[in-house]
Design a protein around this motif. Sequence first.
Motif, PDB file in Angstrom:
ATOM      1  N   GLY A 191       0.806  -1.217  -0.154  1.00 35.84           N
ATOM      2  CA  GLY A 191      -0.137  -0.007   0.260  1.00 35.84           C
ATOM      3  C   GLY A 191       0.793   1.327   0.131  1.00 35.84           C
ATOM      4  N   VAL A 192       0.165   2.290  -0.307  1.00 37.98           N
ATOM      5  CA  VAL A 192       1.058   3.707  -0.278  1.00 37.98           C
ATOM      6  C   VAL A 192       0.570   4.666   0.738  1.00 37.98           C
ATOM      7  N   LEU A 193      -0.513   4.326   1.750  1.00 39.08           N
ATOM      8  CA  LEU A 193      -1.173   5.079   2.675  1.00 39.08           C
ATOM      9  C   LEU A 193      -1.690   4.424   3.877  1.00 39.08           C
ATOM     10  N   ALA A 194      -1.599   4.759   4.947  1.00 42.85           N
ATOM     11  CA  ALA A 194      -2.245   4.273   6.105  1.00 42.85           C
ATOM     12  C   ALA A 194      -3.796   4.271   6.181  1.00 42.85           C
ATOM     13  N   PRO A 195      -4.417   3.658   6.934  1.00 37.01           N
ATOM     14  CA  PRO A 195      -5.682   3.735   7.071  1.00 37.01           C
ATOM     15  C   PRO A 195      -6.138   5.150   7.687  1.00 37.01           C
ATOM     16  N   HIS A 196      -5.516   5.609   8.636  1.00 40.92           N
ATOM     17  CA  HIS A 196      -5.823   6.821   9.126  1.00 40.92           C
ATOM     18  C   HIS A 196      -5.665   8.000   8.366  1.00 40.92           C
ATOM     19  N   GLN A 197      -4.878   7.822   7.092  1.00 39.62           N
ATOM     20  CA  GLN A 197      -4.451   8.760   6.059  1.00 39.62           C
ATOM     21  C   GLN A 197      -5.825   8.843   5.331  1.00 39.62           C
ATOM     22  N   LEU A 198      -6.448   7.592   5.087  1.00 44.82           N
ATOM     23  CA  LEU A 198      -7.587   7.404   4.154  1.00 44.82           C
ATOM     24  C   LEU A 198      -8.887   7.953   4.822  1.00 44.82           C
ATOM     25  N   PHE A 199      -8.796   7.819   6.038  1.00 49.07           N
ATOM     26  CA  PHE A 199     -10.071   8.244   6.818  1.00 49.07           C
ATOM     27  C   PHE A 199     -10.191   9.888   7.066  1.00 49.07           C
ATOM     28  N   THR A 200      -8.764  10.321   7.121  1.00 48.25           N
ATOM     29  CA  THR A 200      -8.702  11.792   7.162  1.00 48.25           C
ATOM     30  C   THR A 200      -9.150  12.507   5.860  1.00 48.25           C
ATOM     31  N   LEU A 201      -8.815  11.632   4.545  1.00 48.15           N
ATOM     32  CA  LEU A 201      -9.357  12.276   3.419  1.00 48.15           C
ATOM     33  C   LEU A 201     -10.696  12.224   3.422  1.00 48.15           C
TER      34      LEU A 201
ATOM     35  N   LEU B  16      -4.924  12.479  -6.364  1.00 43.99           N
ATOM     36  CA  LEU B  16      -4.955  13.980  -6.432  1.00 43.99           C
ATOM     37  C   LEU B  16      -4.291  14.750  -5.053  1.00 43.99           C
ATOM     38  N   HIS B  17      -4.385  14.088  -4.184  1.00 47.14           N
ATOM     39  CA  HIS B  17      -4.126  14.554  -2.740  1.00 47.14           C
ATOM     40  C   HIS B  17      -2.900  13.830  -1.987  1.00 47.14           C
ATOM     41  N   HIS B  18      -2.373  12.690  -2.733  1.00 41.12           N
ATOM     42  CA  HIS B  18      -1.371  11.929  -1.908  1.00 41.12           C
ATOM     43  C   HIS B  18      -0.282  11.509  -2.996  1.00 41.12           C
ATOM     44  N   ALA B  19       0.959  12.231  -2.796  1.00 42.46           N
ATOM     45  CA  ALA B  19       2.052  12.125  -3.776  1.00 42.46           C
ATOM     46  C   ALA B  19       2.289  10.369  -3.946  1.00 42.46           C
ATOM     47  N   LYS B  20       2.277   9.656  -2.836  1.00 43.85           N
ATOM     48  CA  LYS B  20       2.711   8.108  -3.579  1.00 43.85           C
ATOM     49  C   LYS B  20       1.480   7.505  -4.180  1.00 43.85           C
ATOM     50  N   ALA B  21       0.298   7.726  -3.982  1.00 42.73           N
ATOM     51  CA  ALA B  21      -0.862   7.549  -4.797  1.00 42.73           C
ATOM     52  C   ALA B  21      -0.803   7.909  -6.061  1.00 42.73           C
ATOM     53  N   ASP B  22      -0.131   9.023  -6.395  1.00 42.00           N
ATOM     54  CA  ASP B  22      -0.058   9.855  -7.664  1.00 42.00           C
ATOM     55  C   ASP B  22       1.160   8.988  -8.514  1.00 42.00           C
ATOM     56  N   ALA B  23       2.033   8.680  -7.563  1.00 38.71           N
ATOM     57  CA  ALA B  23       3.257   7.800  -8.327  1.00 38.71           C
ATOM     58  C   ALA B  23       2.751   6.419  -8.734  1.00 38.71           C
ATOM     59  N   LEU B  24       1.893   5.895  -8.161  1.00 35.22           N
ATOM     60  CA  LEU B  24       1.065   4.708  -8.378  1.00 35.22           C
ATOM     61  C   LEU B  24       0.370   4.731  -9.655  1.00 35.22           C
TER      62      LEU B  24
ATOM     63  N   ARG C 174      -6.688   8.450 -21.012  1.00 28.60           N
ATOM     64  CA  ARG C 174      -7.467   7.297 -20.433  1.00 28.60           C
ATOM     65  C   ARG C 174      -7.393   7.208 -18.905  1.00 28.60           C
ATOM     66  N   LEU C 175      -6.506   7.444 -18.373  1.00 28.21           N
ATOM     67  CA  LEU C 175      -6.415   7.372 -17.081  1.00 28.21           C
ATOM     68  C   LEU C 175      -7.149   8.212 -16.152  1.00 28.21           C
ATOM     69  N   ASP C 176      -7.916   7.651 -15.216  1.00 27.04           N
ATOM     70  CA  ASP C 176      -8.967   8.608 -14.485  1.00 27.04           C
ATOM     71  C   ASP C 176      -8.198   8.806 -13.123  1.00 27.04           C
ATOM     72  N   ASP C 177      -8.173   7.926 -12.317  1.00 27.69           N
ATOM     73  CA  ASP C 177      -7.675   8.050 -10.712  1.00 27.69           C
ATOM     74  C   ASP C 177      -7.519   6.897 -10.327  1.00 27.69           C
ATOM     75  N   VAL C 178      -7.211   6.839  -8.848  1.00 30.80           N
ATOM     76  CA  VAL C 178      -6.540   5.740  -7.884  1.00 30.80           C
ATOM     77  C   VAL C 178      -7.924   5.985  -6.822  1.00 30.80           C
ATOM     78  N   MET C 179      -8.803   4.911  -6.668  1.00 33.11           N
ATOM     79  CA  MET C 179      -9.611   4.879  -5.674  1.00 33.11           C
ATOM     80  C   MET C 179      -9.097   3.813  -4.534  1.00 33.11           C
ATOM     81  N   VAL C 180      -9.277   4.051  -3.518  1.00 31.52           N
ATOM     82  CA  VAL C 180      -8.808   3.046  -2.366  1.00 31.52           C
ATOM     83  C   VAL C 180      -9.783   2.883  -1.593  1.00 31.52           C
ATOM     84  N   SER C 181      -9.922   1.411  -1.631  1.00 30.49           N
ATOM     85  CA  SER C 181     -10.980   0.806  -0.571  1.00 30.49           C
ATOM     86  C   SER C 181     -10.566  -0.090   0.693  1.00 30.49           C
ATOM     87  N   TYR C 182     -10.747   0.439   1.835  1.00 37.02           N
ATOM     88  CA  TYR C 182     -10.449  -0.317   2.986  1.00 37.02           C
ATOM     89  C   TYR C 182     -11.741  -1.045   3.288  1.00 37.02           C
ATOM     90  N   ALA C 183     -11.659  -2.161   3.723  1.00 37.19           N
ATOM     91  CA  ALA C 183     -12.656  -3.248   4.236  1.00 37.19           C
ATOM     92  C   ALA C 183     -12.158  -3.885   5.393  1.00 37.19           C
TER      93      ALA C 183
END
Length: 317
Positions: free
Chosen positions: A10-20, A64-72, A83-92
């Motif tokens: 992964g490229v970000l921790a759960p708490h970073q995702l929750f903050t977004l 759009l908000h996390h540099a490592k996700a943009d690098a991914l 043709r590329l849209d975005d990175v969606m992250v799903s925590y379950a």
Amino acid sequence: MRGAAPRFSGVLAPHQLFTLARRDDVESRTVERKGRRWQTSHGPFAEVRSKKRDWSILVSGVNLHHAKADALLRRFSFIPQARLDDVMVSYATPGGGVGPHVDSYDVFLLQGAGRRRWTITGDGKTSVHTAHPGDLIYLPPGWRHDGVALDTCVTYSIGFRAPAGAELGAAFLDWLHERGLPDARYRDPRLAPARHAARIPAAMIGFAAHALDRIRWTRADAARFLGEYLSMPKPHVVFRPPASNKRPGTVRLDPKTQLLYSASHFFINGEAFTVPARAAPALRALADARALDAAALARAGLTRLISEWLRRGYAHG
């Protein structure tokens, strides 16, 4: 593709995702499974509380908000940026998912931490796969899929843009209208008393046909429209100017910026423009790599343009 990204967790921790998910400039939703039903809530959320089972949170546009996700996202640069849209992250949490569904676009599913079981149906066949960290699944448009978390897990969805013909047509007509469609006002100075009040007058039909027939466009118009359309930021995107105006050594496009080109035309965040022929190679290099030495841009005579982009927050040093 087993082990497509070795040692990827992964490229970000759960708490970073929750903050977004608490931000109003970020698209997010939670999905909770209750029996055979799924309950969905849309963000922004005042707070995010993970549940032990049957719960997931999905955040779109994380790149759009996390540099490592943009690098991914940029690791998929073998796909045209248009043709590329975005990175969606799903925590379950275990049992969590969004239920069986079909997408109208291509998507790569890269498994981060944990495991997720995927049931995929396409071409008349159903298969079941368990994705482990680093595994990558490609889903063509129209394939039914259902991902269920076996552990607490995180999945990264790299989605493609695939605008439908009707969507493009409506947007193109709006684009033409903004640039001045042929205009005329209907007149019928010799109108006689109507014998059949509900019948549409033939003259009015002829007027409409003539007015619509005057609408013209060229391939160049279509190319310019497409460049502006594909580079246009989504409505919730906000660019933030820099706190300081220091001279950059390297110019990097902001993750929210889309810089595209076609022939001699360039498009940035919904705006079309041209540059002198000698400047075009450097600008294409910046668009392709999304970063370029500031000196190379200066030698190409692009200092004023880049300074404006830095001021707007389109690019950074």
